[in-house]
Design an enzyme around this catalytic site. Structure first.
Site, mmCIF file in Angstrom:
data_model
loop_
_atom_site.group_PDB
_atom_site.id
_atom_site.type_symbol
_atom_site.label_atom_id
_atom_site.label_comp_id
_atom_site.label_asym_id
_atom_site.label_seq_id
_atom_site.Cartn_x
_atom_site.Cartn_y
_atom_site.Cartn_z
ATOM 1 N N ASP A 1 0.747 -1.323 -0.065
ATOM 2 C CA ASP A 1 -0.066 -0.012 -0.073
ATOM 3 C C ASP A 1 0.994 1.236 0.046
ATOM 4 O O ASP A 1 1.982 0.940 0.358
ATOM 5 C CB ASP A 1 -0.837 -0.035 1.280
ATOM 6 N N ASP B 1 -1.375 -0.686 6.142
ATOM 7 C CA ASP B 1 -1.523 -0.092 7.419
ATOM 8 C C ASP B 1 -3.076 -0.083 7.766
ATOM 9 O O ASP B 1 -3.310 0.289 8.990
ATOM 10 C CB ASP B 1 -0.909 1.162 7.788
ATOM 11 N N ASP C 1 -6.642 -2.625 3.732
ATOM 12 C CA ASP C 1 -5.597 -3.544 3.140
ATOM 13 C C ASP C 1 -5.602 -4.816 3.692
ATOM 14 O O ASP C 1 -4.690 -5.888 3.493
ATOM 15 C CB ASP C 1 -4.283 -3.052 3.481
#
Length: 1171
Positions: free
Chosen positions: A432, A868, A872
């Site tokens: 990410d 995080d 995700d």
């Protein structure tokens, strides 16, 4: 309870329910409420009267929560079932059962003892881990909360586990909710409260909850003395974001929604206290209903190990079959027509096990005996040894100070030990961006107002561009300038420096009125809440997003300080550009039209002290420019160009605009808006948005904001190291393509000289089709277009292979959705794997998971996903390894991860150091395990061959039972825990060493079979050299030849010496512990021989005084042991010498290079000394 405290804590200033953004949360009856009383909607709660539930036959579970795997009653049976799922353990249990029969070649106790030790140790480990979970449960269940007691007529401290459905609770600020509660009222007069749900969905921004108006007046403890109500609602379910129920109070019905539900494990924030009634308890709560087991992940090494076990079983069966056939033939020949060939064995008086007349049956029985005898090929202690090693490796990761982030006090955490060696085999990293590569801590850095750009700060992207997008080590020139600009600024969320606007200098600019309106928009257009620190008086802001907080802070620093919000007003200290004085102004807040993903903007409508009606709006450029009036587009072209430049600099932008409303227009609009918001039809939200659109038009452009989500410290250097380690990196982000590309350059994902391949559907022909509204035509054209772009890109890469060109792939979300089509995904993956870097822009959470699955399945190699946020989680669970960043977006990603780190840069050490070490340790350990077991097990087979496969073991029963448990287990565990081929410094200095794991050099079948073959060779040398050296000559001083006990002891001693000395040759990094366990295991063998030799012969049998009386006094015993050990180790020693010289391994190359470099550095010193 404490009337002064209640009086102090009451907040009567804010009735936020009067605002549209909050009043729209009011519950209304819908179709779902008509299902109350039907299947799935049968729960009835008697508020403030939990006994009534039981009286009416409704028995609900208590609030005791257990997350343990076992209970005191089922631990033994359930744990045993878990152990016997492993085929090796199941095999040894069968062997142990059969060992009680005459077929067993050894005593039953000698088989049971090591089995009990190994399984007992594993069960003990399970018990310890479950006890840790139990202690966490005990701590949670014994927390206290205030519950209303009708007997004492007051709220009293009650343990969480004692709560019942219907109890009324009082929860204070920063406390967790102990169960799912129906919000009754709070310290705010209108019954709102703020809740943090980071434990549930990973989001740290506060959620607003709103009680019913019918209960919002319950502010004092005494009011609950006569409070009674009934709630009828849905049954327990896992839906976190929905709730359907009806409250029956004073003969009236009130609809309930998720806005009145306070979920267990969420926290009360910015609210002094809240009252609630328990609706769901314990395992009925929504968070526990969602507590499903994470997907089961097994490492590739473990799966390969299972195949090796099956291979050994195959070898075991072949050995048993060959031996039983040979035994049957030999037994049949013992009595041919009454002639006894081996008369000394008395075949005429033999049992069925040796009866020549029933040789076939005897062969079958022998086969069963052989399966038990050769069972030592299967390493009984392998599983428990690997688990011990993996737990130790996890502890090393947890305690690594170089992965500790002091700023947030968060160390690295290995949340599972099952995948520890996979960390050394990662082929692709899927990451990410926001919060993972960046800080997710927005800083206001630039702005564009009235055609003028302000802000002198430099972004990470601009620094990279200023340095020619060079290597991470050459970022000094622009970095120094950046630090110079940033120096003196220590306000979180604010990194703006431009003297033209700062210190009130903006009043001297050409357009001070426009600048004033722009700053007012930042100070007023938000839903933030000021929080004044009691001691210092400093104001901080609780905002729904970091961007919004940055805007409010920027307005404050530039002269427009937001300091108070009431139910209908916002108060500012602002700088008047006419008088140039700081004045206190209050704006009446009429409506807040909140941001949503579909609207992509938010607006506020206010009334100034001069009775002006103002609408301020901020939003994405894609929706804001089309809402400008003809006269409000004065700076449109310049603003668009500036937004483009900001995006290229990696900044996040919003357009800011405003308009003045006439009183008549507003009055007419408010009537229409009120009707839409009070609508109870299914399309109510669409009606509200439609009416909102009518007022958000004819705007006047003020400018644009630019905030930077800065790269985390060390990200470019980390990515550079990972590239050098041969790891492919994909970044999956929701950003625009321009922003993503430039962030890619800033972090080193895209580099100078790299050719970028862009796949996008932002094309004129596609846009033309979209305007026609033919969705089928758009889909077909888009699919063909993406297919053509992929094909052209593959051709481009193929053509560029000759000149060593490197490529980067950038694809937007729309194109990605077509690239993931079943007919295109293989072509897309082929293209992506041909590129060094891949950037997927505008990716949705689902697309992230689909891409991860495609890479994992398509490559067949280890994938690691790192993120995080809650968005995700799918990606982390889909990957072979999920790494969660414990950052700004809560703990949802961490809770779904296998490993947790605080910063992206720690991934470098996690993989290149711990990953490499763990892969090497585990694979070497497994190979050595099979080597030592084959070495030992095949000596039994060679002895059987000489003994006509009579199922007579060469060794004493307890020798065999102790081999894996006592004499060879600790050295191999020490290898798995402590060994290092090179130091951590060299692992980071030479990242190409990581390719050992990626290419699986230490655990490919060729190497595994090599170790197994080496074990077979060692067994041949040990057996045949031992038997040739000690027989048939005299062995003792009195001239006696060696019997089977002396032969077995000598051969066993040679095995113990050989496998332990082989361990010494295998170890690269000796510690005191390894010296102790390697040489201690050999010494322990002799201690065991002495102690066991003094046990009465009824138990010790062939071991009775064998060392003291037979072996130790004989020089031949010691000479043979030495000769056999050296001979058995010679093949490996020779192989390693040749390999190191001609085809060195990576760590050999590094060691040689370090030695050469050391010699080079020391040469001038030696020459100077001579001079």
């Amino acid at each position: 309870m404490e009337p002064e405290r209640n009086k102090k804590n009451k907040k009567r200033a804010i009735r936020l329910s009067k605002l549209y953004s909050f009043s729209c949360f009011k519950s209304r009856f819908n179709d779902e409420h008509s299902r109350i009383g039907q299947l799935g909607f049968n729960r009835v709660v008697y508020c403030n009267d939990p006994d009534e539930c039981e009286t009416n036959g409704r028995v609900y579970g208590d609030n005791y929560v257990s997350t343990t795997k076992y209970t005191a009653l089922n631990f033994v049976p359930k744990s045993l079932v878990e152990q016997f799922r492993r085929v090796a353990n199941a095999y040894f249990v069968v062997v142990a059962c059969v060992s009680f029969s005459p077929l067993a070649p050894y005593t039953a106790v000698s088989v049971l003892a090591p089995l009990v030790v190994v399984i007992g140790a594993t069960m003990a480990k399970e018990a310890v881990e479950d006890w840790k979970r139990k202690k966490q449960d005990i701590e949670a269940n014994n927390r206290e909360v205030e519950a209303y007691d009708k007997i004492v007529k007051a709220f009293v401290k009650t343990k969480w586990k004692q709560l019942r459905v219907g109890d009324v609770l009082k929860v204070y600020k920063d406390e967790y909710f102990p169960a799912d509660l129906l919000l009754l009222s709070s310290s705010y007069e209108d019954g709102i409260c703020y809740v943090e749900t980071s434990n549930l969905d990973g989001e740290t921004n506060l959620k607003l909850k709103h009680s019913l108006e019918a209960t919002s007046s319950l502010h004092d403890d005494t009011l609950f003395q006569d409070f009674k109500a009934v709630v009828k609602c849905e049954d327990p379910n896992e839906r976190l974001f929905s709730f359907v129920g009806t409250l029956y109070l004073d003969d009236k019905q009130y609809p309930l929604s998720v806005q009145q539900l306070l979920l267990r494990d969420s926290k009360l924030r910015n609210t002094e206290y809240a009252y609630g009634v328990v609706i769901f308890t314990g395992h009925d709560t929504k968070v526990m209903q969602n507590a499903t087991a994470p997907p089961s992940k097994r490492s590739r090494t473990e799966r390969t190990m299972d195949k090796i076990i099956y291979l050994l079983f195959g070898i075991l069966f072949v050995m048993g079959f060959v031996g039983s056939v040979y035994f049957g033939i030999e037994t049949k020949r013992d009595d041919i027509d009454g002639k006894l060939r081996r008369w000394y064995l008395r075949p005429d008086a033999a049992t069925v096990l040796f009866d020549p007349k029933r040789a076939s049956l005897a062969a079958v029985f022998h086969f069963l005996s052989a399966l038990m005898l050769y069972g030592y090929l299967i390493p009984i202690s392998l599983y428990i040894s690997i688990e011990i090693v993996k737990v130790a490796q996890s502890i090393f990761i947890n305690q690594d100070r170089d992965m500790y982030y002091e700023e947030t006090d968060r160390p690295a955490r290995a949340r599972t030990s099952n995948l520890i060696e996979e960390l050394g085999q990662v082929y692709t990293i899927l990451s990410d961006k926001t919060g993972t590569l960046t800080c997710n801590s927005m800083e206001f850095i630039k702005c564009f107002i009235a055609g003028t750009a302000y802000g002198q700060g430099m972004t990470e992207v601009e620094i990279a561009l200023a340095n020619g997008i060079a290597s991470p080590g050459s970022r000094s020139v622009a970095s120094g300038l950046h630090e110079e600009v940033k120096s003196g600024c220590a306000v979180k969320g604010y990194n703006f420096k431009d003297e033209r606007l700062m210190n009130g200098n903006w009043v001297k600019e050409a357009n001070p009125m426009v600048i004033e309106k722009f700053l007012l928009a930042l100070a007023l257009c938000h839903t933030a809440i000021p929080d004044v620190h009691e001691d210092s008086g400093e104001i901080s802001y609780e905002a729904e997003s970091p961007d919004e907080a940055a805007f409010v802070i920027a307005a404050r620093e530039l002269g427009f300080q937001f300091y108070r919000r009431t139910q209908t007003s916002i108060s500012l200290y602002e700088l008047d550009y006419k008088s140039r004085e700081r004045i206190n102004r209050e704006y009446e807040l009429l409506h807040v039209l909140e941001f949503s993903s579909s609207r992509k903007r938010m607006s506020v409508i206010l009334r100034s002290e001069e009775n002006q009606l103002l609408l301020f709006s901020k939003g994405a450029d894609s929706v804001m420019f089309e809402r400008l009036s003809e006269t409000g587009r004065r700076f449109e072209a310049e603003t668009k160009e500036c937004i483009r430049r900001y995006a290229e600099a990696g900044l996040r932008t919003l357009v800011v605009a405003y308009r003045e409303l006439s009183h008549e227009e507003y009055k007419h609009w408010e009537v229409e808006f009120t009707e839409a918001s009070n609508s109870v039809t299914a399309d109510r939200n669409a009606l509200v948005d439609s009416v909102a659109n009518k007022i958000e038009k004819d705007l006047i452009l003020l400018g644009a904001t630019a905030v930077e989500d800065k790269l985390q410290k060390g990200v470019p250097e980390c990515i550079d190291k990972l590239f050098k380690a041969g790891i492919k990196i994909w970044v999956l982000t929701g950003d625009k393509m321009e922003t993503a590309i430039n962030i890619g350059y800033a972090c080193g994902l895209l580099r100078q000289g790299m050719k970028n391949i862009e796949i996008s559907l932002d094309l004129p022909e596609i846009n033309a089709l979209e305007k026609l509204g033919n969705k089928d035509a758009v889909t077909k054209a888009s699919l063909e277009n993406v297919k053509k772009q992929i094909s052209d890109a593959v051709s481009q890469i193929t053509a560029g292979k000759g000149n060593s060109s490197s490529f980067g792939l950038i694809i937007d979300g729309t194109s990605l959705s077509f690239a993931l089509d079943k007919n295109l995904e293989k072509s897309f993956l082929k293209l992506a794997l041909s590129c060094e870097s891949v950037l997927c822009c505008r990716s949705s959470p689902k697309q992230k998971a689909l891409v991860t699955r495609l890479v994992k399945i398509g490559t067949g190699k280890t994938t690691l996903a790192i993120g995080d946020g809650a968005n995700d989680v799918g990606m982390l669970q889909e990957a072979d390894i999920g790494v969660g960043i414990s950052g700004m977006e809560g703990m949802q990603a961490v809770m779904a991860s296998d490993y947790a780190i605080a910063q992206f840069r720690f991934l470098e050490r996690l993989l290149l150091v711990h990953g490499h070490w763990c892969y090497r340790r585990i694979t070497m350990m497994i190979c050595y395990f099979f080597y030592k077991n084959i070495t030992f097990g095949l000596t039994l087979f060679w002895f059987e061959y000489h003994a006509s496969f009579s199922a007579k073991p060469a060794y004493n029963d307890w020798y065999m039972s102790s081999y894996n448990v006592f004499f060879t287990s600790l050295p191999v565990i020490a290898l798995g825990v402590f060994d290092q081929d090179v130091s951590a410094r060299l692992c980071l200095k030479y990242p190409f060493l990581y390719q050992v794991g990626v290419q699986n050099k230490l655990f490919r079948w060729r190497r595994i079979l090599g170790w197994m073959s080496y074990g077979a060779i060692s067994s041949i040398i040990i057996y045949f050299l031992t038997t040739a050296a000690i027989s048939p000559e005299s062995f003792r001083k009195d001239g006696q030849v060696p019997d089977i006990s002396a032969l077995g002891t000598t051969m066993y001693s040679s095995v113990v010496w050989t496998v332990n000395c082989q361990m010494a040759l295998t170890i690269n990094y000796f510690t005191l512990i390894q010296h102790v366990v390697v040489w201690g295991s050999i010494i322990f063998w002799y201690v065991f021989l002495i102690v066991y030799g003094y046990v009465p012969p009824r138990i010790s049998t062939t071991a009775y005084h064998v060392l003291v009386e037979a072996c130790a006094p004989s020089p031949k015993y010691w000479l043979v042991t030495l000769l056999v050990t050296v001979s058995a180790l010679l093949p490996y020693f020779t192989y390693r010498a040749v390999q190191t010289w001609f085809t060195p391994m990576y760590h050999d190359i590094i060691r040689n290079k370090e030695v050469d470099d050391s010699d080079t550095r020391s040469s001038p010193t030696r020459e100077g000394t001579r001079a």
